[in-house]
Design a protein around this motif. Structure first.
Motif, mmCIF file in Angstrom:
data_model
loop_
_atom_site.group_PDB
_atom_site.id
_atom_site.type_symbol
_atom_site.label_atom_id
_atom_site.label_comp_id
_atom_site.label_asym_id
_atom_site.label_seq_id
_atom_site.Cartn_x
_atom_site.Cartn_y
_atom_site.Cartn_z
ATOM 1 N N SER A 61 16.669 11.571 27.659
ATOM 2 C CA SER A 61 16.464 10.444 28.577
ATOM 3 C C SER A 61 15.819 10.887 29.896
ATOM 4 O O SER A 61 15.433 10.060 30.713
ATOM 5 N N CYS A 62 15.687 12.222 30.099
ATOM 6 C CA CYS A 62 15.045 12.720 31.329
ATOM 7 C C CYS A 62 13.520 12.633 31.250
ATOM 8 O O CYS A 62 12.819 12.867 32.238
ATOM 9 N N ILE A 63 12.984 12.338 30.061
ATOM 10 C CA ILE A 63 11.520 12.323 29.891
ATOM 11 C C ILE A 63 10.957 10.995 30.407
ATOM 12 O O ILE A 63 11.533 9.931 30.173
ATOM 13 N N SER A 64 9.822 11.074 31.082
ATOM 14 C CA SER A 64 9.180 9.860 31.602
ATOM 15 C C SER A 64 8.736 8.947 30.458
ATOM 16 O O SER A 64 8.102 9.391 29.491
ATOM 17 N N PRO B 105 21.502 13.055 25.819
ATOM 18 C CA PRO B 105 21.228 12.826 27.245
ATOM 19 C C PRO B 105 19.950 13.488 27.753
ATOM 20 O O PRO B 105 19.209 12.895 28.525
ATOM 21 N N GLU B 106 19.684 14.707 27.311
ATOM 22 C CA GLU B 106 18.507 15.424 27.826
ATOM 23 C C GLU B 106 17.198 14.685 27.511
ATOM 24 O O GLU B 106 16.242 14.752 28.281
ATOM 25 N N SER C 18 22.251 19.935 24.753
ATOM 26 C CA SER C 18 22.603 18.532 25.002
ATOM 27 C C SER C 18 22.993 17.846 23.684
ATOM 28 O O SER C 18 24.011 17.150 23.610
ATOM 29 N N ALA D 200 18.651 7.780 24.572
ATOM 30 C CA ALA D 200 19.610 8.277 25.571
ATOM 31 C C ALA D 200 20.862 8.861 24.917
ATOM 32 O O ALA D 200 21.674 9.480 25.601
ATOM 33 N N ASN E 288 13.531 23.853 22.803
ATOM 34 C CA ASN E 288 13.903 23.523 24.180
ATOM 35 C C ASN E 288 15.421 23.679 24.255
ATOM 36 O O ASN E 288 16.171 22.911 23.642
ATOM 37 N N GLU F 30 17.638 23.211 26.597
ATOM 38 C CA GLU F 30 18.436 22.113 27.201
ATOM 39 C C GLU F 30 18.676 21.015 26.182
ATOM 40 O O GLU F 30 19.773 20.467 26.089
#
Ligand code: DON
Length: 304
Positions: free
Chosen positions: A31-34, A28-29, A156, A25, A150, A152
Protein backbone atom coordinates in the motif's frame (compact mmCIF):
# COMPACT_ATOMS: atom_id res chain seq x y z
CA UNK A 1 2.97 -1.61 -37.74
CA UNK A 2 4.05 1.42 -35.68
CA UNK A 3 3.95 -0.19 -32.23
CA UNK A 4 5.52 2.77 -30.43
CA UNK A 5 2.80 5.04 -31.79
CA UNK A 6 0.14 2.56 -30.66
CA UNK A 7 1.66 2.46 -27.17
CA UNK A 8 1.81 6.28 -27.03
CA UNK A 9 -1.89 6.41 -27.92
CA UNK A 10 -2.73 3.84 -25.25
CA UNK A 11 -0.82 5.88 -22.65
CA UNK A 12 -2.70 9.08 -23.53
CA UNK A 13 -6.06 7.32 -23.53
CA UNK A 14 -5.49 5.55 -20.23
CA UNK A 15 -4.07 8.59 -18.41
CA UNK A 16 -7.38 10.38 -18.90
CA UNK A 17 -9.37 7.60 -17.17
CA UNK A 18 -10.96 7.98 -13.80
CA UNK A 19 -9.56 5.07 -11.76
CA UNK A 20 -11.93 3.43 -9.27
CA UNK A 21 -9.64 0.56 -8.19
CA UNK A 22 -7.67 0.39 -4.94
CA UNK A 23 -4.00 -0.40 -4.31
CA UNK A 24 -3.69 -3.73 -2.41
CA UNK A 25 -3.47 -3.13 1.34
CA UNK A 26 -3.78 -6.62 2.86
CA UNK A 27 0.02 -6.83 2.42
CA UNK A 28 0.77 -3.49 4.17
CA UNK A 29 4.03 -2.80 2.33
CA UNK A 30 2.23 -2.89 -1.05
CA UNK A 31 0.00 0.00 0.00
CA UNK A 32 3.09 2.29 0.14
CA UNK A 33 3.29 2.30 -3.68
CA UNK A 34 1.91 5.34 -5.51
CA UNK A 35 -1.40 4.63 -7.26
CA UNK A 36 -0.22 6.81 -10.17
CA UNK A 37 2.52 4.48 -11.37
CA UNK A 38 1.86 3.36 -14.93
CA UNK A 39 4.18 1.51 -17.28
CA UNK A 40 3.90 -0.79 -20.28
CA UNK A 41 6.47 -2.80 -22.21
CA UNK A 42 5.91 -4.64 -25.47
CA UNK A 43 8.63 -7.06 -26.62
CA UNK A 44 8.05 -8.29 -30.17
CA UNK A 45 9.85 -11.37 -31.48
CA UNK A 46 10.48 -9.72 -34.86
CA UNK A 47 11.01 -6.09 -34.01
CA UNK A 48 12.16 -5.70 -30.39
CA UNK A 49 11.21 -3.35 -27.56
CA UNK A 50 8.57 -0.61 -27.17
CA UNK A 51 7.52 1.02 -23.90
CA UNK A 52 6.05 3.96 -22.04
CA UNK A 53 5.90 5.40 -18.52
CA UNK A 54 7.36 3.62 -15.50
CA UNK A 55 8.32 0.54 -17.50
CA UNK A 56 11.83 0.39 -16.05
CA UNK A 57 10.86 0.67 -12.39
CA UNK A 58 10.76 -2.56 -10.40
CA UNK A 59 7.57 -3.58 -8.61
CA UNK A 60 6.41 -6.61 -6.64
CA UNK A 61 5.50 -9.34 -9.12
CA UNK A 62 3.36 -11.23 -6.56
CA UNK A 63 1.25 -13.93 -8.27
CA UNK A 64 3.02 -13.53 -11.62
CA UNK A 65 5.75 -15.57 -9.88
CA UNK A 66 3.35 -18.55 -9.97
CA UNK A 67 4.06 -18.98 -13.69
CA UNK A 68 7.81 -19.30 -13.03
CA UNK A 69 7.26 -21.75 -10.15
CA UNK A 70 4.95 -23.89 -12.31
CA UNK A 71 7.53 -23.87 -15.12
CA UNK A 72 10.24 -25.06 -12.72
CA UNK A 73 7.93 -27.77 -11.34
CA UNK A 74 7.10 -28.97 -14.87
CA UNK A 75 10.83 -29.17 -15.60
CA UNK A 76 11.60 -31.40 -12.62
CA UNK A 77 8.40 -33.42 -12.18
CA UNK A 78 6.50 -35.54 -14.65
CA UNK A 79 2.74 -35.80 -14.84
CA UNK A 80 2.34 -36.76 -11.16
CA UNK A 81 2.36 -33.01 -10.47
CA UNK A 82 -1.12 -32.80 -11.98
CA UNK A 83 -2.41 -35.47 -9.61
CA UNK A 84 -1.81 -33.01 -6.76
CA UNK A 85 -3.04 -29.87 -8.52
CA UNK A 86 -5.75 -29.72 -11.18
CA UNK A 87 -5.92 -27.56 -14.32
CA UNK A 88 -9.50 -26.29 -14.16
CA UNK A 89 -10.58 -22.67 -13.70
CA UNK A 90 -11.77 -22.10 -10.14
CA UNK A 91 -14.34 -19.36 -10.64
CA UNK A 92 -13.44 -18.33 -7.08
CA UNK A 93 -11.15 -15.63 -5.65
CA UNK A 94 -7.40 -16.38 -5.63
CA UNK A 95 -7.26 -17.00 -1.87
CA UNK A 96 -10.56 -18.85 -1.38
CA UNK A 97 -10.74 -21.76 1.08
CA UNK A 98 -14.20 -23.07 0.23
CA UNK A 99 -13.48 -25.20 -2.84
CA UNK A 100 -10.44 -26.77 -1.23
CA UNK A 101 -12.47 -28.32 1.58
CA UNK A 102 -15.05 -29.69 -0.86
CA UNK A 103 -12.37 -31.09 -3.19
CA UNK A 104 -10.28 -32.88 -0.52
CA UNK A 105 -7.25 -30.59 -0.60
CA UNK A 106 -6.62 -30.76 -4.36
CA UNK A 107 -6.43 -27.16 -5.66
CA UNK A 108 -8.28 -26.37 -8.87
CA UNK A 109 -5.19 -25.01 -10.63
CA UNK A 110 -1.56 -23.91 -10.03
CA UNK A 111 -2.36 -20.18 -10.18
CA UNK A 112 -4.72 -19.85 -7.23
CA UNK A 113 -2.81 -19.52 -3.95
CA UNK A 114 -3.58 -23.09 -2.86
CA UNK A 115 -2.22 -24.46 -6.14
CA UNK A 116 0.93 -22.36 -5.94
CA UNK A 117 1.50 -23.61 -2.38
CA UNK A 118 1.39 -27.21 -3.66
CA UNK A 119 3.77 -26.31 -6.50
CA UNK A 120 6.09 -24.72 -3.89
CA UNK A 121 5.91 -27.92 -1.85
CA UNK A 122 6.96 -30.03 -4.86
CA UNK A 123 9.92 -27.70 -5.51
CA UNK A 124 10.96 -27.95 -1.87
CA UNK A 125 10.96 -31.74 -2.13
CA UNK A 126 13.19 -31.55 -5.18
CA UNK A 127 15.71 -28.79 -4.39
CA UNK A 128 18.00 -28.41 -1.41
CA UNK A 129 17.93 -24.59 -1.73
CA UNK A 130 14.60 -23.79 -3.43
CA UNK A 131 14.84 -20.01 -2.88
CA UNK A 132 18.24 -19.88 -4.55
CA UNK A 133 17.03 -22.10 -7.39
CA UNK A 134 13.99 -19.91 -7.91
CA UNK A 135 16.07 -16.74 -8.26
CA UNK A 136 18.54 -18.61 -10.46
CA UNK A 137 15.69 -19.58 -12.79
CA UNK A 138 14.51 -15.96 -13.03
CA UNK A 139 18.11 -14.87 -13.72
CA UNK A 140 18.43 -17.47 -16.48
CA UNK A 141 15.25 -16.53 -18.34
CA UNK A 142 15.97 -12.79 -18.08
CA UNK A 143 19.76 -13.10 -18.51
CA UNK A 144 19.89 -10.63 -15.61
CA UNK A 145 21.49 -11.58 -12.31
CA UNK A 146 20.54 -8.36 -10.52
CA UNK A 147 16.89 -9.38 -9.99
CA UNK A 148 16.14 -10.01 -6.31
CA UNK A 149 13.33 -9.99 -3.76
CA UNK A 150 12.08 -6.85 -2.03
CA UNK A 151 12.88 -7.66 1.61
CA UNK A 152 10.24 -5.27 3.05
CA UNK A 153 7.48 -6.84 0.96
CA UNK A 154 8.65 -10.32 1.95
CA UNK A 155 8.64 -9.51 5.69
CA UNK A 156 5.35 -7.61 5.42
CA UNK A 157 3.54 -10.53 3.76
CA UNK A 158 5.08 -13.02 6.21
CA UNK A 159 3.47 -11.13 9.08
CA UNK A 160 0.07 -11.11 7.36
CA UNK A 161 -0.29 -14.54 5.80
CA UNK A 162 -3.01 -16.06 7.94
CA UNK A 163 -5.20 -16.96 4.99
CA UNK A 164 -2.36 -18.67 3.09
CA UNK A 165 -1.40 -20.41 6.35
CA UNK A 166 -4.99 -21.74 6.55
CA UNK A 167 -4.75 -23.04 2.98
CA UNK A 168 -1.46 -24.83 3.57
CA UNK A 169 -2.65 -26.35 6.87
CA UNK A 170 -5.90 -27.53 5.29
CA UNK A 171 -3.98 -29.19 2.45
CA UNK A 172 -1.53 -30.75 4.94
CA UNK A 173 -4.51 -32.31 6.72
CA UNK A 174 -5.52 -33.91 3.41
CA UNK A 175 -1.95 -35.20 2.85
CA UNK A 176 -1.28 -32.89 -0.11
CA UNK A 177 1.65 -31.02 1.52
CA UNK A 178 4.77 -33.12 2.16
CA UNK A 179 7.09 -30.54 3.76
CA UNK A 180 6.90 -28.40 6.88
CA UNK A 181 3.94 -25.98 6.52
CA UNK A 182 5.85 -22.92 7.76
CA UNK A 183 8.70 -23.56 5.35
CA UNK A 184 6.32 -24.02 2.41
CA UNK A 185 4.60 -20.75 3.28
CA UNK A 186 7.96 -18.99 3.63
CA UNK A 187 9.15 -20.18 0.21
CA UNK A 188 5.84 -19.15 -1.42
CA UNK A 189 5.97 -15.64 0.12
CA UNK A 190 9.59 -15.32 -1.00
CA UNK A 191 8.64 -15.97 -4.65
CA UNK A 192 5.83 -13.40 -4.50
CA UNK A 193 8.30 -10.78 -3.17
CA UNK A 194 10.51 -10.84 -6.29
CA UNK A 195 10.73 -7.34 -7.78
CA UNK A 196 11.00 -6.81 -11.54
CA UNK A 197 10.33 -4.05 -14.04
CA UNK A 198 7.91 -4.33 -16.96
CA UNK A 199 10.91 -4.69 -19.28
CA UNK A 200 12.44 -7.49 -17.19
CA UNK A 201 9.10 -9.30 -16.94
CA UNK A 202 8.44 -9.03 -20.68
CA UNK A 203 11.90 -10.49 -21.26
CA UNK A 204 11.14 -13.36 -18.86
CA UNK A 205 7.78 -14.04 -20.51
CA UNK A 206 9.39 -14.22 -23.94
CA UNK A 207 10.03 -17.95 -23.32
CA UNK A 208 6.22 -18.48 -23.29
CA UNK A 209 5.80 -16.49 -26.52
CA UNK A 210 8.79 -18.17 -28.16
CA UNK A 211 7.95 -21.87 -27.74
CA UNK A 212 10.04 -22.31 -24.57
CA UNK A 213 13.34 -20.88 -25.83
CA UNK A 214 15.26 -17.70 -25.06
CA UNK A 215 15.09 -15.26 -27.93
CA UNK A 216 18.81 -14.53 -27.78
CA UNK A 217 20.72 -17.66 -28.69
CA UNK A 218 17.60 -19.85 -28.98
CA UNK A 219 18.59 -22.04 -26.01
CA UNK A 220 15.61 -24.13 -24.93
CA UNK A 221 14.42 -23.62 -21.34
CA UNK A 222 11.34 -25.83 -21.58
CA UNK A 223 9.83 -27.89 -24.40
CA UNK A 224 7.21 -26.42 -26.77
CA UNK A 225 4.68 -29.01 -25.60
CA UNK A 226 5.07 -27.95 -21.94
CA UNK A 227 4.85 -24.27 -22.91
CA UNK A 228 1.59 -25.05 -24.71
CA UNK A 229 0.23 -26.39 -21.42
CA UNK A 230 1.46 -23.47 -19.33
CA UNK A 231 -0.08 -21.01 -21.80
CA UNK A 232 -3.35 -22.93 -21.71
CA UNK A 233 -3.44 -22.67 -17.91
CA UNK A 234 -2.67 -18.93 -18.13
CA UNK A 235 -5.56 -18.54 -20.56
CA UNK A 236 -8.10 -20.39 -18.41
CA UNK A 237 -6.86 -19.62 -14.88
CA UNK A 238 -4.49 -16.62 -14.99
CA UNK A 239 -7.06 -14.12 -13.71
CA UNK A 240 -8.99 -16.21 -11.16
CA UNK A 241 -12.70 -15.41 -11.21
CA UNK A 242 -12.03 -12.87 -13.95
CA UNK A 243 -10.37 -15.29 -16.40
CA UNK A 244 -13.41 -15.26 -18.67
CA UNK A 245 -13.57 -11.47 -18.70
CA UNK A 246 -9.85 -11.20 -19.48
CA UNK A 247 -10.22 -13.65 -22.40
CA UNK A 248 -13.29 -11.76 -23.59
CA UNK A 249 -11.70 -8.32 -23.44
CA UNK A 250 -8.02 -8.98 -24.14
CA UNK A 251 -7.78 -12.43 -25.73
CA UNK A 252 -4.29 -13.44 -24.59
CA UNK A 253 -2.87 -15.96 -22.09
CA UNK A 254 -1.56 -14.00 -19.12
CA UNK A 255 -1.06 -13.70 -15.39
CA UNK A 256 -1.76 -10.92 -12.92
CA UNK A 257 -0.37 -10.02 -9.51
CA UNK A 258 -1.69 -7.89 -6.65
CA UNK A 259 1.34 -5.59 -7.06
CA UNK A 260 -0.58 -4.29 -10.09
CA UNK A 261 1.38 -6.11 -12.77
CA UNK A 262 0.04 -8.17 -15.66
CA UNK A 263 2.17 -10.21 -18.07
CA UNK A 264 0.66 -11.67 -21.23
CA UNK A 265 1.89 -13.30 -24.41
CA UNK A 266 0.89 -13.89 -28.01
CA UNK A 267 2.53 -17.16 -29.11
CA UNK A 268 4.97 -16.51 -31.94
CA UNK A 269 4.48 -12.74 -31.75
CA UNK A 270 5.20 -10.92 -28.50
CA UNK A 271 5.34 -10.71 -24.72
CA UNK A 272 3.71 -7.68 -23.10
CA UNK A 273 3.61 -6.36 -19.54
CA UNK A 274 1.80 -3.55 -17.77
CA UNK A 275 2.02 -2.10 -14.27
CA UNK A 276 -0.60 0.04 -12.58
CA UNK A 277 -1.19 -0.62 -8.85
CA UNK A 278 -4.95 0.09 -8.42
CA UNK A 279 -6.80 -3.24 -8.54
CA UNK A 280 -10.38 -3.95 -9.54
CA UNK A 281 -12.60 -5.95 -7.13
CA UNK A 282 -11.26 -9.25 -8.55
CA UNK A 283 -7.66 -8.29 -7.64
CA UNK A 284 -6.46 -7.52 -11.18
CA UNK A 285 -4.94 -4.20 -12.32
CA UNK A 286 -7.77 -2.00 -13.57
CA UNK A 287 -5.72 0.10 -15.99
CA UNK A 288 -3.50 -2.84 -16.85
CA UNK A 289 -6.48 -4.70 -18.26
CA UNK A 290 -7.53 -1.61 -20.18
CA UNK A 291 -4.04 -1.12 -21.69
CA UNK A 292 -4.01 -4.73 -22.88
CA UNK A 293 -7.52 -4.51 -24.27
CA UNK A 294 -6.48 -1.45 -26.28
CA UNK A 295 -3.29 -3.20 -27.47
CA UNK A 296 -5.07 -6.25 -28.90
CA UNK A 297 -7.81 -4.07 -30.40
CA UNK A 298 -5.49 -1.51 -32.01
CA UNK A 299 -3.00 -4.10 -33.35
CA UNK A 300 -5.59 -6.75 -34.20
CA UNK A 301 -3.19 -9.22 -32.57
CA UNK A 302 -5.02 -11.39 -30.06
CA UNK A 303 -5.04 -15.18 -30.20
CA UNK A 304 -8.71 -15.19 -31.25
O1 DON B 1 -0.61 -14.78 -1.55
C1 DON B 1 -1.01 -13.67 -1.80
O2 DON B 1 -2.13 -13.28 -1.44
C2 DON B 1 -0.10 -12.74 -2.59
N1 DON B 1 1.27 -12.96 -2.24
C3 DON B 1 -0.26 -12.94 -4.07
C4 DON B 1 -1.68 -12.82 -4.55
C5 DON B 1 -1.81 -12.30 -5.94
O3 DON B 1 -0.94 -11.66 -6.48
C6 DON B 1 -3.14 -12.49 -6.60
N2 DON B 1 -3.14 -11.91 -7.94
N3 DON B 1 -3.81 -11.12 -8.49
Amino acid sequence: MDYQNILNNIEQEVLSKNVTGKVAAYIPELSCISADKLGMHLYCINSGHYQFGDSNERFSIQSISKVFALTMAMLVHTDDLFKRVDVEPSGDPFNSLIQLEREQGIPRNPFINAGALVVSDTLMSHFENPKEEFLKFVHTITQNDSIDINEEVYLSEKKHSHRNASLVHLMKSFGNIKNDVDQVLDFYVYQCAVAMSCKELATAFMIYANGGSLLNGESEIITPSKVKRINAIMQTCGFYDEAGEFSFRVGLPGKSGVGGGIAAIHPGQYAVTVWSPPLNPKGNSELGMLCLERLTTLTGLSIF
